[in-house]
Scaffold this motif. Structure first.
Motif, PDB file in Angstrom:
ATOM      1  N   PRO A  45       0.815  -1.228   0.000  1.00 42.26           N
ATOM      2  CA  PRO A  45       0.000   0.000   0.000  1.00 42.26           C
ATOM      3  C   PRO A  45       0.843   1.270   0.000  1.00 42.26           C
ATOM      4  O   PRO A  45       0.303   2.373  -0.072  1.00 42.26           O
ATOM      5  CB  PRO A  45      -0.796  -0.125   1.302  1.00 42.26           C
ATOM      6  N   ILE A  46       2.150   1.134   0.151  1.00 44.91           N
ATOM      7  CA  ILE A  46       3.049   2.280   0.207  1.00 44.91           C
ATOM      8  C   ILE A  46       4.211   2.053  -0.741  1.00 44.91           C
ATOM      9  O   ILE A  46       4.479   0.924  -1.161  1.00 44.91           O
ATOM     10  CB  ILE A  46       3.607   2.488   1.632  1.00 44.91           C
ATOM     11  N   ARG A  47       4.885   3.128  -1.109  1.00 47.55           N
ATOM     12  CA  ARG A  47       6.081   3.032  -1.926  1.00 47.55           C
ATOM     13  C   ARG A  47       7.299   3.041  -1.009  1.00 47.55           C
ATOM     14  O   ARG A  47       7.536   4.010  -0.293  1.00 47.55           O
ATOM     15  CB  ARG A  47       6.154   4.188  -2.925  1.00 47.55           C
ATOM     16  N   GLU A  48       8.019   1.963  -1.039  1.00 45.90           N
ATOM     17  CA  GLU A  48       9.188   1.815  -0.188  1.00 45.90           C
ATOM     18  C   GLU A  48      10.168   0.902  -0.905  1.00 45.90           C
ATOM     19  O   GLU A  48       9.790  -0.166  -1.395  1.00 45.90           O
ATOM     20  CB  GLU A  48       8.789   1.223   1.157  1.00 45.90           C
ATOM     21  N   ALA A  49      11.409   1.320  -0.986  1.00 39.83           N
ATOM     22  CA  ALA A  49      12.413   0.582  -1.756  1.00 39.83           C
ATOM     23  C   ALA A  49      12.488  -0.879  -1.326  1.00 39.83           C
ATOM     24  O   ALA A  49      12.703  -1.178  -0.149  1.00 39.83           O
ATOM     25  CB  ALA A  49      13.786   1.238  -1.582  1.00 39.83           C
ATOM     26  N   GLY A  50      12.298  -1.784  -2.278  1.00 37.99           N
ATOM     27  CA  GLY A  50      12.432  -3.212  -2.032  1.00 37.99           C
ATOM     28  C   GLY A  50      11.215  -3.886  -1.439  1.00 37.99           C
ATOM     29  O   GLY A  50      11.179  -5.121  -1.346  1.00 37.99           O
ATOM     30  N   LEU A  51      10.197  -3.116  -1.027  1.00 43.50           N
ATOM     31  CA  LEU A  51       9.062  -3.711  -0.332  1.00 43.50           C
ATOM     32  C   LEU A  51       8.167  -4.512  -1.269  1.00 43.50           C
ATOM     33  O   LEU A  51       7.691  -5.601  -0.899  1.00 43.50           O
ATOM     34  CB  LEU A  51       8.249  -2.630   0.386  1.00 43.50           C
ATOM     35  N   ASP A  52       7.901  -4.010  -2.463  1.00 46.60           N
ATOM     36  CA  ASP A  52       7.035  -4.732  -3.396  1.00 46.60           C
ATOM     37  C   ASP A  52       7.567  -6.130  -3.671  1.00 46.60           C
ATOM     38  O   ASP A  52       6.819  -7.121  -3.623  1.00 46.60           O
ATOM     39  CB  ASP A  52       6.907  -3.953  -4.714  1.00 46.60           C
ATOM     40  N   GLU A  53       8.862  -6.222  -3.947  1.00 51.88           N
ATOM     41  CA  GLU A  53       9.460  -7.519  -4.258  1.00 51.88           C
ATOM     42  C   GLU A  53       9.427  -8.445  -3.044  1.00 51.88           C
ATOM     43  O   GLU A  53       9.123  -9.640  -3.161  1.00 51.88           O
ATOM     44  CB  GLU A  53      10.903  -7.331  -4.724  1.00 51.88           C
ATOM     45  N   LEU A  54       9.741  -7.900  -1.878  1.00 48.71           N
ATOM     46  CA  LEU A  54       9.758  -8.702  -0.652  1.00 48.71           C
ATOM     47  C   LEU A  54       8.365  -9.203  -0.308  1.00 48.71           C
ATOM     48  O   LEU A  54       8.174 -10.376   0.067  1.00 48.71           O
ATOM     49  CB  LEU A  54      10.326  -7.865   0.500  1.00 48.71           C
ATOM     50  N   LEU A  55       7.379  -8.338  -0.443  1.00 50.16           N
ATOM     51  CA  LEU A  55       6.000  -8.707  -0.131  1.00 50.16           C
ATOM     52  C   LEU A  55       5.517  -9.805  -1.079  1.00 50.16           C
ATOM     53  O   LEU A  55       4.942 -10.820  -0.640  1.00 50.16           O
ATOM     54  CB  LEU A  55       5.105  -7.475  -0.233  1.00 50.16           C
ATOM     55  N   ALA A  56       5.745  -9.609  -2.368  1.00 46.97           N
ATOM     56  CA  ALA A  56       5.304 -10.609  -3.346  1.00 46.97           C
ATOM     57  C   ALA A  56       5.960 -11.964  -3.080  1.00 46.97           C
ATOM     58  O   ALA A  56       5.304 -13.013  -3.151  1.00 46.97           O
ATOM     59  CB  ALA A  56       5.626 -10.125  -4.758  1.00 46.97           C
ATOM     60  N   ARG A  57       7.237 -11.948  -2.743  1.00 42.39           N
ATOM     61  CA  ARG A  57       7.977 -13.198  -2.518  1.00 42.39           C
ATOM     62  C   ARG A  57       7.478 -13.925  -1.271  1.00 42.39           C
ATOM     63  O   ARG A  57       7.301 -15.153  -1.287  1.00 42.39           O
ATOM     64  CB  ARG A  57       9.472 -12.889  -2.421  1.00 42.39           C
ATOM     65  N   THR A  58       7.259 -13.200  -0.191  1.00 41.14           N
ATOM     66  CA  THR A  58       6.858 -13.861   1.052  1.00 41.14           C
ATOM     67  C   THR A  58       5.400 -14.319   0.998  1.00 41.14           C
ATOM     68  O   THR A  58       5.055 -15.344   1.605  1.00 41.14           O
ATOM     69  CB  THR A  58       7.086 -12.932   2.257  1.00 41.14           C
ATOM     70  N   VAL A  59       4.551 -13.583   0.301  1.00 42.95           N
ATOM     71  CA  VAL A  59       3.173 -14.042   0.111  1.00 42.95           C
ATOM     72  C   VAL A  59       3.158 -15.321  -0.727  1.00 42.95           C
ATOM     73  O   VAL A  59       2.466 -16.297  -0.403  1.00 42.95           O
ATOM     74  CB  VAL A  59       2.314 -12.940  -0.548  1.00 42.95           C
ATOM     75  N   LYS A  60       3.926 -15.316  -1.800  1.00 45.64           N
ATOM     76  CA  LYS A  60       3.983 -16.494  -2.667  1.00 45.64           C
ATOM     77  C   LYS A  60       4.513 -17.709  -1.930  1.00 45.64           C
ATOM     78  O   LYS A  60       4.073 -18.845  -2.159  1.00 45.64           O
ATOM     79  CB  LYS A  60       4.856 -16.196  -3.887  1.00 45.64           C
ATOM     80  N   SER A  61       5.447 -17.491  -1.000  1.00 41.51           N
ATOM     81  CA  SER A  61       6.038 -18.610  -0.252  1.00 41.51           C
ATOM     82  C   SER A  61       5.057 -19.236   0.727  1.00 41.51           C
ATOM     83  O   SER A  61       5.265 -20.358   1.197  1.00 41.51           O
ATOM     84  CB  SER A  61       7.268 -18.128   0.524  1.00 41.51           C
ATOM     85  N   GLY A  62       3.991 -18.504   1.065  1.00 41.41           N
ATOM     86  CA  GLY A  62       3.028 -18.984   2.036  1.00 41.41           C
ATOM     87  C   GLY A  62       3.358 -18.611   3.465  1.00 41.41           C
ATOM     88  O   GLY A  62       2.561 -18.863   4.384  1.00 41.41           O
ATOM     89  N   ARG A  63       4.520 -18.000   3.688  1.00 40.11           N
ATOM     90  CA  ARG A  63       4.895 -17.610   5.049  1.00 40.11           C
ATOM     91  C   ARG A  63       4.185 -16.344   5.506  1.00 40.11           C
ATOM     92  O   ARG A  63       4.159 -16.049   6.703  1.00 40.11           O
ATOM     93  CB  ARG A  63       6.414 -17.410   5.148  1.00 40.11           C
ATOM     94  N   LEU A  64       3.605 -15.609   4.568  1.00 37.16           N
ATOM     95  CA  LEU A  64       2.911 -14.370   4.918  1.00 37.16           C
ATOM     96  C   LEU A  64       1.485 -14.429   4.370  1.00 37.16           C
ATOM     97  O   LEU A  64       1.277 -14.574   3.168  1.00 37.16           O
ATOM     98  CB  LEU A  64       3.653 -13.157   4.352  1.00 37.16           C
TER      99      LEU A  64
END
Length: 439
Positions: A45-64
């Motif tokens: 929901p916010i623009r923050e360096a590296g957050l989009d990639e990290l969020l997408a990766r952890t959601v996809k992993s099932g840990r988030l």
């Protein structure tokens, strides 16, 4: 380990994604169903360096994962991080704790025995103890700890994954052990771990923010003196900052601080100090706040003189709307406050910002907004450099000369290299420079 992160604003979203990236199982919880749906799809929901990639990766992993249910969160885990907002109260300077209170009261109804509620929100000293009593009245063996965040907007992911220090305020060895275990990867990477009581942990955050705000206001006070004396505040700041006891960080003269933390935190700190009988000890924070606010007024005053004493029928270009570079946050943005003042006095204002235009437009609809720097500067009588984005360092001053009506620029951040601008024919001014005169 399993945990919930309650509140998916700036702090909560970053914390949830980073804890999941460390290997924990995380359930993010918020009452905003639309936000939860967006996060569940891996969209920040916010623009923050590296957050989009990290969020997408952890959601996809099932840990988030994400939910709107505190009951689901209580069933999922026994460790719960509270990351809801604590804005300034509308009727005063104290912190508004209604969200913190509401979340903890509702969570207490669902907590399992032995649960640990960990606050990350910035709160007045004594809040953890008060919430601990409220929760214990419902679940006697539940505990409250406090673990303040020290994130900088623009580098929040890096600050979370490679923090300088981790501070926890606890009331038992069990709570300390849980938090040490949660943060083991960070401790192995070199983060310093401070375990203390909850009151000290609460104070560490507001004390740190107050000290940094004081440094900023100090150098801006020196800029006022330099204006009156015909001295150069940039050289003064560099020379003072060369002293290893002082350091150069945050000795950057200019428009002052803004955002969602410093202004409301120092006001809430001063208000809480008054409540507990220590108001005189932090009375200087009121002056820190006044100096900071005055920088906005001084910038508008200086800009007004540069356009001949009145903004009526003048065109003003504003470079920067966010409160700092690297963020799309315009909350209490000094840049947007100056733009609003100039517009109110009759100027036609065009605003450029690389990231914050949508938020700026929502907060201040009147100016024209554009992603094109030359378009923002078209036929301008004055260009105001208000947020020090790297993009503005790359501007070719010669290319803008035929675009503007008058090549006059006020660098309210004292961060542009004046030489190429003046060589291109620009009249460049800054707060606290030798040619500034009095405000």
């Amino acid at each position: 380990m399993r945990m919930t992160v309650i509140g998916t604003g700036y702090v909560g979203t970053v914390h949830a994604a980073c804890m999941a990236a460390m290997g924990h199982e995380v359930l993010g919880i918020d009452v905003d169903a639309d936000r939860i749906a967006s996060l569940a799809a891996g969209r920040a929901p916010i623009r923050e360096a590296g957050l989009d990639e990290l969020l997408a990766r952890t959601v996809k992993s099932g840990r988030l994962r994400f939910s709107t249910s505190l009951a689901e969160g209580a069933a999922f885990a026994r460790t719960h991080f509270v990351c809801v907002g604590t804005p300034q109260r509308p009727d005063g300077e104290a912190a508004d704790l209604r969200c913190v209170d509401a979340v903890t009261d509702e969570l207490a109804r669902h907590l399992r025995p032995g649960s640990l509620v960990v606050g990350k929100s910035t709160v007045p000293v004594g809040t953890a103890a008060r919430l601990g009593r409220r929760i214990a009245a419902v679940v006697p063996d539940a505990e409250v700890a406090w673990n303040p965040e020290f994130l900088r907007e623009g580098s929040a992911v890096q600050d979370s994954m490679r923090p300088e220090r981790i501070v926890v305020g606890v009331t038992s060895a069990h709570a300390e052990s849980v938090l040490r275990t949660l943060y083991t990867p960070l401790l192995r990477a070199g983060a310093v771990f401070f375990s203390t009581d909850t009151a000290t942990a609460e104070l560490v955050k507001v004390a740190a923010n107050s000290f940094l705000a004081t440094k900023i206001s100090f150098i801006n006070a020196m800029a006022e003196v330099c204006d009156a004396a015909g001295a150069d505040v940039t050289v003064l700041a560099a020379a003072v900052g060369a002293d290893s006891r002082i350091g150069e960080l945050f000795l950057e003269p200019g428009l002052g601080f803004g955002g969602s933390c410093f202004p409301k935190d120092i006001r809430a700190f001063a208000a809480r100090a008054e409540e507990i009988g220590a108001g005189e000890a932090v009375a200087f924070l009121h002056e820190v706040d006044r100096i900071n606010t005055r920088q906005r007024e001084r910038t508008v005053s200086r800009a007004r003189r540069l356009v001949g004493g009145s903004f009526a029928d003048r065109r003003v270009a504003v470079l920067g709307a966010s409160f700092k570079p690297g963020s799309d946050d315009v909350r209490d943005s000094p840049s947007l406050a100056v733009a609003a003042s100039v517009a109110r006095e009759g100027a036609t204002v065009r605003v450029h910002d690389p990231q914050a235009l949508d938020n700026a437009r929502a907060a201040l609809p009147d100016p024209t907004y554009t992603l094109d720097i030359p378009k923002a500067c078209e036929q301008a009588d004055l260009v105001l450099h208000l947020t020090p984005w790297p993009e503005y360092q790359q501007i070719d001053p010669r290319a803008l000369v035929p675009v503007v009506r008058h090549p006059v620029l006020l660098d309210a951040r004292n961060s542009l290299d004046a030489r190429p601008w003046r060589a291109a024919g620009w009249s460049l001014h800054a707060l606290g420079d030798p040619t500034g005169g009095t405000s």
